[in-house]
Structure formats: C-alpha cells, structure tokens
Design an enzyme around this catalytic site. Sequence first.
Site, short mmCIF file in Angstrom:
data_model
loop_
_atom_site.label_atom_id
_atom_site.label_comp_id
_atom_site.label_asym_id
_atom_site.label_seq_id
_atom_site.Cartn_x
_atom_site.Cartn_y
_atom_site.Cartn_z
N TYR A 25 0.85 -1.41 0.07
CA TYR A 25 0.00 0.00 0.09
C TYR A 25 0.92 1.17 0.01
O TYR A 25 1.82 1.19 0.41
CB TYR A 25 -0.85 0.43 1.39
CG TYR A 25 -2.35 0.90 0.98
CD1 TYR A 25 -3.30 1.11 0.15
CD2 TYR A 25 -1.81 2.07 1.88
CE1 TYR A 25 -4.09 2.22 0.17
CE2 TYR A 25 -2.58 2.90 1.65
CZ TYR A 25 -3.98 2.73 0.84
OH TYR A 25 -5.00 3.81 1.21
N SER A 70 1.42 -7.81 2.00
CA SER A 70 0.42 -6.54 2.59
C SER A 70 -0.70 -6.77 1.55
O SER A 70 -0.58 -7.60 0.49
CB SER A 70 0.78 -5.40 3.30
OG SER A 70 0.24 -5.16 3.62
N GLN A 71 -0.74 -5.32 0.70
CA GLN A 71 -1.69 -5.06 -0.12
C GLN A 71 -0.73 -5.84 -1.80
O GLN A 71 -1.79 -6.79 -2.10
CB GLN A 71 -1.74 -3.70 -0.23
CG GLN A 71 -2.28 -3.41 -2.53
CD GLN A 71 -2.49 -1.76 -2.36
OE1 GLN A 71 -3.12 -1.18 -2.20
NE2 GLN A 71 -1.34 -1.69 -2.84
N ASP A 126 0.75 -7.41 14.50
CA ASP A 126 1.58 -6.71 12.97
C ASP A 126 0.28 -5.83 13.48
O ASP A 126 -1.11 -6.86 13.84
CB ASP A 126 0.90 -7.53 12.41
CG ASP A 126 1.14 -7.29 10.82
OD1 ASP A 126 0.49 -5.89 10.92
OD2 ASP A 126 1.13 -7.73 9.44
N HIS A 147 4.13 -5.58 10.90
CA HIS A 147 4.13 -5.48 9.12
C HIS A 147 5.11 -6.02 8.77
O HIS A 147 5.20 -6.49 7.26
CB HIS A 147 3.09 -4.33 9.36
CG HIS A 147 2.43 -4.92 8.03
ND1 HIS A 147 1.23 -5.39 7.70
CD2 HIS A 147 2.28 -4.24 6.82
CE1 HIS A 147 1.05 -5.70 6.67
NE2 HIS A 147 1.57 -4.85 5.84
#
Length: 320
Positions: A91, A185-186, A271, A300
């Site tokens: 992101y 992640s994204q 996270d 994260h």
Amino acid sequence: MFTDLPEAELRQHRSDLCEPSDFDAFWADTLAEARSCGDPVAATPVSTPLAGVDVFDVTFPGFAGQPVRAWLRVPRGAPGPLPTVVQYVGYGGGRGHPLENLLWSAAGFAHLQMDTRGQGSGWSRGDTPDVAAAGPQAPGMATRGVDDPRRYYYRRFLTDAVRAVDAVVDLPGVDPGRVAVLGHSQGGAAALAAAALAPRVRAAVAHVPFLCDIPRAVTLTDSAPYREIRDYLAVHRDREEQVRRTLSYVDGVAFARRATVPARFSVALMDEIVPPSTVYAAYHDYRGEKELTVWRFNGHEAGGIDDDAAAVDFFLAALG
C-alpha cells in the site's frame, strides 16, 4: 506486543465471511471485459548501468483496457525461457526505480514488478493513474468507490493483477508454463486474487496479506489502511451494509476458497496493520497445498529478508 488472539486460538480461527451469490459471475464478467479491450503489451528496453540484468519498461492493458506500467527484469544471458515471478506492491508504493528490487533477476527468474494505479507516492514511486471517477471517500484508497462493488478501487487493482499475469507470458525471456505471483500486504492480497483468477499461475506467495477477513480486520486495528474504512463508516453511518457487500467481492478469504496452486503464507503476531487472525482465516480456507511461517516477534515487516529467502526456495521448488 501481541495484537490479536492467543496463538493457540489463531490456529483454530476460521472466517465467517458471507460471500455474495454472484461472486464468481462478478469476476468472470470483470475479467472478460478487461480482456476484450486495450492496446497490445509493449516492452521497451531501458538503458541502465546494470551488468547482469536487462530491464524493460512495460505497458499492458489492465482494468477496462486502461494502461498499467511495470518493470520487467531479466538476467542477462540466461538460457531461456525462464521461470517468472509477477510481483505486486504494498500500500502506497509503486513500481519504483528500474535499479531497485533486483533479488529475483539475480536469482535467475524473469521478474515483472507491476505498478499500482493511483498510488506510488507514499514510499516508492509509481507511474500509473487511476482514472476512474469516485464519490466521497476517506483519505487514501481503501474507500474509493466503496459504495458500489463495480466502482470500487480494489476491483480495478485486482483486475490489473490478473491482467499482469496474462501480459507477462508475451514478454522476453518468460516461460509461460512457469509463472508465479508474489506480494506483501496489499501485494499479498493481489497474489491471492491472481492465484484464484489467473489460470497461468503455478504458485503464490502472500506475506501478511491485506484485504482478508475484512469485516473482522476493521474492528481489530486502529492503523491504516483498514482505519480508512472505519473512518468512512463513522461519518456515513447508514452505509455499513452496502460497504460490507462491496468489500465481500475483494476479500482474500473468498479468493483463498478458490485457489488450488501451491502457496506460501507468512504472518506476524505483533502486526498492528494486518491483524494475524485475518491471515490465518485466509490460510485456513486456502484450497491448495500450503505452508505458513509464523513470525512471533515481528510487526508488519514480518520476516523481511528471511521471508524473501524462503520465497526464492519455494518458487525454485514449485517452478523448477
């Protein structure tokens, strides 16, 4: 500190995601439309000081045929065609600089790094606009068009992710029978969607994937990007039902229920951005052969370079 359920309960957690009845038709129609329009894939060589890697500036047709940028990095002089990794970005980032992210080409893979429409100004630059119109939204991308699944930002982004797999098979040095997808992640959310929707994918790696078990995630973390959804609903109090419906079309748990290629997941128990239980939810519902690495004392960033090293080994085994 730990941010979610105790580890023993995480190992038992399952999502109660209720999928829309037209989920499969929604994505079939979306991808059929995307594949019916747009200019051919273009790859232009880029002059760099790199001695061992050839770099190409790629443009391919994404959602609704809209042009999406990418870098293709190929180890110079390697006997092809090569196993190929399509990578999606986290992101706020974009495809970055052509001299960045050389791990995959150095390891002997052809490597396509997809740009992220409308992002690429948070920590890594991008070159692809998001030209779709959208209504009111919280700052960021997570609520752009969220009132309507057909106008939602992540419909466009995930379509781009699938079309990147479609496009890579026509590029120099690529073995179309050995294509894998990867993201953090994204980017992990995109990898799960591509594993479910792109027939050419042979393996997937999703590190701490975003957009999984979304209704639960929104109630567990105060961090963006999920915070954007909460902020939107705090103002638009009457739209919770329609927002939940939109999000159900892009939830990684639904894609995990449809993906059958070998997959590697990682999760970080500290996270604060992607709640660990939401990763476990996607992992538990994943239909294919799978493995999960648990990082107990990481946030994260998850396993960082250790995740990368494990992903290289995983793809070497999966793709040959």
